[in-house]
Design an enzyme around this catalytic site. Structure first.
Site, short mmCIF file in Angstrom:
data_model
loop_
_atom_site.label_atom_id
_atom_site.label_comp_id
_atom_site.label_asym_id
_atom_site.label_seq_id
_atom_site.Cartn_x
_atom_site.Cartn_y
_atom_site.Cartn_z
N ASP A 285 -27.78 -2.74 -8.82
CA ASP A 285 -27.05 -3.99 -8.92
C ASP A 285 -27.50 -4.65 -10.23
O ASP A 285 -28.48 -4.23 -10.85
CB ASP A 285 -27.31 -4.89 -7.70
CG ASP A 285 -26.21 -5.95 -7.54
OD1 ASP A 285 -25.49 -6.22 -8.53
OD2 ASP A 285 -26.08 -6.52 -6.44
C1 BGC Z 1 -23.27 -8.40 -7.54
C2 BGC Z 1 -22.50 -7.11 -7.52
C3 BGC Z 1 -21.53 -7.09 -8.68
C4 BGC Z 1 -22.31 -7.26 -9.97
C5 BGC Z 1 -21.44 -7.27 -11.21
C6 BGC Z 1 -23.90 -8.66 -8.89
O1 BGC Z 1 -24.40 -9.96 -8.96
O2 BGC Z 1 -24.24 -8.39 -6.52
O3 BGC Z 1 -21.80 -6.98 -6.30
O4 BGC Z 1 -20.78 -5.92 -8.68
O5 BGC Z 1 -23.01 -8.50 -9.94
O6 BGC Z 1 -20.73 -8.43 -11.32
#
Ligand code: BGC
Length: 871
Positions: A285
């Site tokens: 993530d």
């Molecule tokens: C989220 C993800 C997301 C990523 C990109 C993160 O903060 O938890 O689900 O895909 O950001 O935006």
């Protein structure tokens, strides 16, 4: 300098220290297994691996590293971008949110997955997936950052529950599998996220929590999950995704059993890659890696967005540091090869090599046509960043959007058939003469449909939750707009009062209409945005904006009140649900751009009500599992999942707690019956234990792909390289300490016997788990008075002599569409996995011996037919 639309605003933080490499070869769970290749029983993956290995074997170390490391936040067009390998024609991969659509201009805002889950309609879930996939594809996205299948909804107040399909692993698993199939059939890589135990937003990240004033926090929250619960509840939908061949899994921010999810070797190497046979790559993530060597050795294959933290100045744990770590042996050469091969295998597996769209034709950071190509680089050139390709104007998109929204609407109460209003199907009813529409949740937000970055706002009707799971609204039909248009067509007077605080207008209008339609909402989202002091997670289960008072006052003034709740999850309805003047109640999850039209369709009976609750609504808030909101004094937040497998209705049923509305509940305008239930054995269960899993093919020995170049100069920036500032490259600045000649042989163990664990051996685990062992059939009839669809559900009660189990667990659902007085025979296949429990001693799935109860019915508590079978 263009205005930058920060769709995902991640605060800036302190510097994170870079990894310290050492020369010790790490001990990994996969030491005797993976060895740089993959172990597969799947021919399509095998073929993809062949090609990936052939390609990666031509790459230099920096080229391999470039595949694994994002180029930095806001460095390119997409929310995540990998480095490229131009020499071998491998362009940067574009990774983009969200699970409900592509966050770009001229794209649809589809109903979120919680709405798709509420439809309980498998073909429709697929159809929605196809539409989402097609829009991502036409925008030039390569890797879709969805579906979100964790959080599961353990905590009904959890901020991101609405991004997933519902608080049941089986429902979430079906949503997962069908959506992965849709995305990958379109030739894009799907991402099953967030792995795993990311059930709440509070404390998911240290820096975010510090920003909210929890200054003493020392580490991200640890979700402490026991082995059986992990397998039967939280891992379940990931197994579905892997069985479907998902190309990517995103590891989550939180810790699991006090080890960060992106550097938890047990979870990634052992459970995901070995036991579940995951063939693709694990991406972190955004900023969820906390060091360089540990996540690499724990099995993470790609770090996103590449930066070492939110300071965003081109510093990274990987990139050149991964090159160094590989050279000094902290990360084995086979591990780097494995990372690169896994990424390229997923690429070939879905057919990205045949993608004719090329790269992204939109820009995640601005809607303007031209701008800086690398917005955070001071020396970035300008150019065309948005080509404004309209991807929302397709019949598939339109139909997926409206039909999912319609079928997600759950009718909770309907005294004296208040609803639907007059329709041509039922001419016995008369049109209302006049209606009032009350509540802030009915009308447009004064700040616009795109009221704030990440839709972090709610001063009007609710179309989605907030955060990275949201996308722009190209338009938003509010309930007011949808209903008033329909009223106009039928010569019904419509008036409204959106202000929820100044009730004078409500007092004046409420007595005068045939019906008052009163709207309330409750919202939540991702932790980096807070709305009204809800730090992602919801603070409570009340309706926002004084809606409860609007209801309380209105119902005193008129005998016909219809309450419409739009919410990301359960709300407390006790104050008003039983009031005699509340004649109908509708619950709708946020339902995207066409929510208002869909609602009007259900209110007027153009669409028979057919949504089902994908979670339980309790009478008492204390019946839910609470999120952890207090930071312990030592600064290490611990979420102990001590309820084990008893989440949502499993908990209510086991403790005999009467909910207000149970999981799977939802009324129809028609009467339906079930008859003729039958259980048909399909495959004999000769033993409680799984049959031995097939041996894996040894792809490992042939997959060693050391650097194609022994010249250390291949590690340096190429000559005359046009280096963008704050951009992450894989090259070293100096050859100091680097050997004169690079090792081009692979020092890996070869030909090791490859016996998977009993639970493993195929995609998603032992192939026997995926065999149909029983088939349940039942005849269902629509007795009218409306044509429509109905979601029948199958629950199993396991024998409990050896293993405690919930009274009922969802194991099937089917939704026929039938004319009046028409019948259909439904069949529900039961897989071996559906009748198995996880045995923690055997470390495998076991079919408990004894009598299984089979329930076919209308909800988890309203059972129409009970049967049984004995194993
Ligand atoms: C989220 C993800 C997301 C990523 C990109 C993160 O903060 O938890 O689900 O895909 O950001 O935006």
């Amino acid at each position: 300098m263009p205005r930058i639309i920060l769709t995902v605003v991640h605060p800036i933080t302190h510097l994170v220290s870079l990894p310290v490499a050492n020369n010790k070869r790490p001990q990994l769970f996969t030491d005797n297994l993976a060895l740089g290749g993959r172990l597969s029983t799947d021919a399509k993956w095998d073929a993809a691996y062949e090609r990936a290995r052939a390609l990666v074997s031509q790459m230099t170390i920096p080229e391999k590293v470039n595949l694994t490391t994002g180029t930095g936040f806001m460095s390119e067009a997409c929310v995540g971008n990998t480095g490229s390998v131009p020499r071998l024609n491998i362009t940067s991969l574009c990774l983009q949110d969200s699970p409900l659509g592509v966050r770009a201009d001229l794209a649809s805002n589809f109903p979120p997955a919680i709405a798709a889950g509420a439809t309980f309609n498998k073909p429709l879930i697929s159809y929605r997936g196809n539409a989402i996939a097609a829009e991502h594809k036409r925008k030039g996205v390569h890797v879709v950052l969805g579906p979100a299948i964790g959080p599961l909804g353990r905590n009904p107040a959890g901020g991101r529950n609405w991004e997933g399909f519902g608080a049941d692993p089986y429902l979430q698993g079906i949503g997962s599998r069908l959506t992965v199939r849709s995305i990958q059939n379109a030739g894009l890589v799907a991402t099953a996220k967030h792995f795993i135990g990311n059930e709440q937003e509070h404390f998911r990240q240290v820096i975010e929590s510090v920003g909210y004033g929890y200054s003493n926090i020392q580490a991200s929250i640890s979700s402490n999950i026991d082995d059986r619960t992990l397998h039967e509840i939280y891992l379940w939908p990931f197994a579905d995704a892997i069985h479907e061949g998902v190309g990517s899994v995103m590891c989550s921010y939180n810790q699991v059993n006090n080890s960060y999810a992106c550097q938890n070797s047990y979870l990634i190497n052992k459970v995901l890659k070995e036991e579940l046979g995951f063939q693709g790559f694990v991406m972190s993530d955004w900023w969820a890696t906390h060091s360089g060597v540990a996540p690499a050795n724990a099995g993470t294959d790609m770090t996103m967005p590449g930066d070492a933290g939110w300071e965003l100045w081109g510093r990274t744990f990987w990139g050149p540091n991964l090159v160094t770590a590989t050279l000094n042996g902290s990360v084995a050469d086979w591990r780097l090869n494995d990372m690169a091969v896994r990424i390229m295998a997923a690429y070939y597996y879905v057919g990205l090599d045949k993608n004719t769209i090329g790269g992204p034709n939109y820009f995640a950071w601005t809607k303007q046509t031209t701008g800086l190509l690398h917005p955070l680089s001071w020396n970035s050139p300008e150019g065309v960043v948005n080509k404004h390709v309209n991807v929302m104007h397709s019949p598939i998109s339109k139909m997926a959007s409206i039909q999912t929204a319609r079928e997600a609407i759950v009718l909770l109460k309907n005294s004296n058939q208040t609803l639907p209003f007059y329709t041509p199907q039922n001419s016995a009813k008369t049109h209302p003469r006049s209606i009032n529409i009350f509540g802030l949740a009915a009308g447009p937000d004064p700040n616009g449909a795109n009221c704030a970055d990440g839709i972090g706002c709610s001063n009007g009707a609710l179309g989605s939750g907030w955060g990275s799971g949201s996308v722009f609204f190209p338009y938003f039909v509010t309930p007011y707009e949808g209903i008033s248009e329909r009223a106009r067509q039928n010569d019904i007077e419509v008036d409204y009062a959106f202000s929820s605080w100044d009730l004078d207008r409500v007092y004046k209008k409420a007595p005068n209409a045939d019906f008052n339609l009163i709207f309330g909402l409750s919202d939540s989202g991702e932790g980096f945005i807070q709305v009204d002091h809800n730090l992602g997670d919801r603070n409570n289960f009340t309706l926002w904006h004084n809606a409860e008072n609007v209801i309380a006052e209105t119902v005193k003034l008129n005998r016909n009140n219809i309450i419409i709740v739009t919410s990301v999850g359960a709300v407390n309805m006790e104050k008003w649900i039983d009031h005699e003047n509340v004649t109908a109640v509708i619950f709708t999850p946020p339902a995207g751009q066409d929510a208002g039209t869909a609602l009007a369709d259900v209110i007027w009976g153009v669409q028979n009500a057919c949504g089902k609750l994908p979670f339980t609504i309790a009478k008492n808030d204390t019946d839910y599992i609470p999120i952890l909101e207090q930071l312990p004094s030592d600064g290490y937040p611990q979420a102990n999942f001590q309820e084990g497998i008893y989440i949502d209705y499993r908990n209510f049923d086991a403790k005999n707690i009467q909910p207000r509305f149970e999981f799977g509940y939802g009324l129809s305008y028609s009467n339906w019956t079930v008859s003729n239930g039958k259980v048909i054995p399909i495959l004999p269960i000769n033993s409680s234990d799984l049959p031995p899993s097939p041996n894996w093919k040894d792809l490992g020995s042939s997959s060693c792909t050391a650097s194609s170049s022994s010249d250390p100069h291949s590690l340096l920036f190429p000559q005359n390289f046009n280096n963008m500032s704050n951009y992450i490259y894989p090259y070293l600045n100096t050859l100091e300490g680097v050997p004169q000649s690079l090792n081009t042989t692979c020092s890996i163990q070869q030909g090791a016997p490859l016996h998977p664990p009993l639970a493993g051996g195929g995609l998603g685990g032992n192939p026997a788990l995926w065999e149909v062992v029983y088939q349940v059939s039942a005849t269902v009839t629509n007795h009218g008075p409306y044509v429509g669809s109905y979601a029948f559900q199958l629950y199993l009660g396991f024998p409990t002599d050896t293993y405690d189990s919930p009274p009922r667990q969802l194991r099937g659902f089917e939704k026929p569409n039938l004319g009046i007085n028409n019948s259909a025979t439904l069949s529900f296949p039961l897989l071996r996995r559906d009748i198995s429990v996880w045995d923690t001693v055997k470390q495998s799935w076991v079919v408990p011996k004894g009598t299984y109860k089979v329930y076919v019915g209308y909800s988890s508590r309203d059972i129409a037919w009970t049967g049984s079978f004995v194993v």
